[in-house]
Design a protein around this motif. Sequence first.
Motif, PDB file in Angstrom:
ATOM      1  N   LEU A   1       0.880  -1.287   0.092  1.00 39.33           N
ATOM      2  CA  LEU A   1       0.081   0.040   0.020  1.00 39.33           C
ATOM      3  C   LEU A   1       0.918   1.345   0.071  1.00 39.33           C
ATOM      4  CD1 LEU A   1      -2.846   1.660   0.224  1.00 39.33           C
ATOM      5  CD2 LEU A   1      -2.412   1.200   2.807  1.00 39.33           C
ATOM      6  N   ALA A   2       1.785   1.258   0.816  1.00 43.38           N
ATOM      7  CA  ALA A   2       2.728   2.308   1.074  1.00 43.38           C
ATOM      8  C   ALA A   2       3.278   2.804  -0.362  1.00 43.38           C
ATOM      9  CB  ALA A   2       3.829   2.374   2.034  1.00 43.38           C
ATOM     10  N   LEU A   3       3.861   1.564  -0.993  1.00 45.01           N
ATOM     11  CA  LEU A   3       4.533   1.731  -2.479  1.00 45.01           C
ATOM     12  C   LEU A   3       3.604   2.436  -3.274  1.00 45.01           C
ATOM     13  CD1 LEU A   3       6.935  -1.362  -2.242  1.00 45.01           C
ATOM     14  CD2 LEU A   3       7.645   1.034  -1.891  1.00 45.01           C
ATOM     15  N   ALA A   4       2.544   1.769  -3.332  1.00 43.79           N
ATOM     16  CA  ALA A   4       1.561   1.960  -4.740  1.00 43.79           C
ATOM     17  C   ALA A   4       1.051   3.622  -4.273  1.00 43.79           C
ATOM     18  CB  ALA A   4       0.589   1.360  -4.623  1.00 43.79           C
ATOM     19  N   LEU A   5       0.809   3.798  -2.856  1.00 44.09           N
ATOM     20  CA  LEU A   5       0.631   5.515  -2.671  1.00 44.09           C
ATOM     21  C   LEU A   5       1.773   6.082  -3.007  1.00 44.09           C
ATOM     22  CD1 LEU A   5      -1.104   5.607   0.958  1.00 44.09           C
ATOM     23  CD2 LEU A   5      -1.885   6.618  -1.476  1.00 44.09           C
ATOM     24  N   ALA A   6       2.945   5.861  -2.718  1.00 47.91           N
ATOM     25  CA  ALA A   6       4.146   6.725  -3.226  1.00 47.91           C
ATOM     26  C   ALA A   6       4.354   6.942  -4.745  1.00 47.91           C
ATOM     27  CB  ALA A   6       5.372   6.064  -2.511  1.00 47.91           C
ATOM     28  N   HIS A   7       3.763   5.957  -5.425  1.00 43.69           N
ATOM     29  CA  HIS A   7       3.934   5.971  -6.860  1.00 43.69           C
ATOM     30  C   HIS A   7       2.935   6.830  -7.472  1.00 43.69           C
ATOM     31  CE1 HIS A   7       6.970   2.838  -7.031  1.00 43.69           C
ATOM     32  NE2 HIS A   7       7.304   3.330  -8.119  1.00 43.69           N
ATOM     33  N   GLU A   8       1.614   6.787  -7.067  1.00 44.16           N
ATOM     34  CA  GLU A   8       0.517   7.046  -7.760  1.00 44.16           C
ATOM     35  C   GLU A   8      -0.450   7.981  -7.085  1.00 44.16           C
ATOM     36  OE1 GLU A   8      -2.035   4.547  -9.614  1.00 44.16           O
ATOM     37  OE2 GLU A   8      -2.633   3.231  -8.034  1.00 44.16           O
ATOM     38  N   GLY A   9      -0.323   8.268  -5.722  1.00 47.02           N
ATOM     39  CA  GLY A   9      -1.061   8.988  -5.041  1.00 47.02           C
ATOM     40  C   GLY A   9      -2.558   8.564  -4.991  1.00 47.02           C
ATOM     41  N   GLU A  10      -3.441   9.898  -4.936  1.00 44.15           N
ATOM     42  CA  GLU A  10      -4.860   9.636  -4.764  1.00 44.15           C
ATOM     43  C   GLU A  10      -5.629   8.796  -5.897  1.00 44.15           C
ATOM     44  OE1 GLU A  10      -7.174  11.351  -2.479  1.00 44.15           O
ATOM     45  OE2 GLU A  10      -5.067  11.200  -1.618  1.00 44.15           O
ATOM     46  N   ILE A  11      -5.127   8.538  -6.845  1.00 45.54           N
ATOM     47  CA  ILE A  11      -5.488   7.770  -8.011  1.00 45.54           C
ATOM     48  C   ILE A  11      -5.992   6.465  -7.444  1.00 45.54           C
ATOM     49  CG2 ILE A  11      -5.105   6.575 -10.365  1.00 45.54           C
ATOM     50  CD1 ILE A  11      -3.509   9.234 -10.983  1.00 45.54           C
ATOM     51  N   LEU A  12      -4.820   5.905  -6.743  1.00 49.10           N
ATOM     52  CA  LEU A  12      -5.089   4.697  -5.754  1.00 49.10           C
ATOM     53  C   LEU A  12      -6.353   4.687  -5.409  1.00 49.10           C
ATOM     54  CD1 LEU A  12      -3.766   2.049  -5.107  1.00 49.10           C
ATOM     55  CD2 LEU A  12      -3.165   2.908  -2.909  1.00 49.10           C
TER      56      LEU A  12
END
Length: 309
Positions: free
Chosen positions: A76-87
């Motif tokens: 979750l942290a890695l995906a948030l770091a990559h794409e932010g709010e879109i997640l």
Amino acid sequence: MAIMVLQSFRPVLDTIAEEIANLDGRGRPADYIPALAAGDPRHFGMAVADLDGTVYGVGEWQRPFSTQSVTKVYTLALALAHEGEILWEHVGREPSGNPFNSLVQLEYENGIPRNPFINAGALVVTDRLHRLTGDASGALRDFLRAESGNDGLDFDRDVAASETAHGDRNAALAHFMASYDNITTPVPTLLREYFRQCSIEASCADLAVATGFLARHGIRADGTRLLTRSQAKQVNAVMLTCGTYDAAGDFAYRVGLPGKSGVGGAIIAVVPGRCTLCVWSPGLDARGNSVAGVAALDRFTTITGLSVF
Ligand code: GLU
């Protein structure tokens, strides 16, 4: 009650280990994944890491175990770091009120899982991370190696194979979400990535240290920023409300910290601005949380007064 002024976590850990040794009824290991079924509930380890990575441990705190759903925090942290709010267009952030591997809500809610910590939500996060990096499980392993300082940290191929052989429910979740276009990686590839992710072996010491970025408000071990302060708050908040299966209310009541458990018997927990913890004991309660793990964290926050409340 007086709050302890801590010079070192060691005496607290020793006290907790003594109490846990006398704990009756330690639950049962997860048996729906055959490779985990032999886990002995008498195992117990606990580690606490300071913000600078100094780690204190007791019991089997350096013994590797199957991290399972604890890894959902890091993806979750890695995906948030990559794409932010879109997640958050692809996965919600509400407790589900259902077991972690339930299918029932997904049809009512058009293939958007309630939160990133139930299996459906974690599959979506792994799908996003795989699209963004081309190698979701590799990105996770590299991240955990870097944050823990343990270059030997790796997948357990037997556990991944065992889950693959018994993965019909996760496959059903993935196919169902693919029918809503909320999964775009081919399902067999996504399941391979997800099962590798779950199979990572690490110790309490590894995970307590690797979780430090959430206590440091998003700052990694090397001083660079992974998450904004606000994103770190968001991850901690989702851990508090959704991190311990369908028992997050009781966990918040007893422990008072953001936490995430896994069916391998581990639980990580965060005291923002202060320290991170990992406890492991393979005996689970009916909801899937480690019995000794929850008891140990309950005692830690009660004895030290370190909690978010
Ligand atoms: N690999 C496990 C599964 O997908 C993870 C479950 C868990 O630890 O909550 O069933």
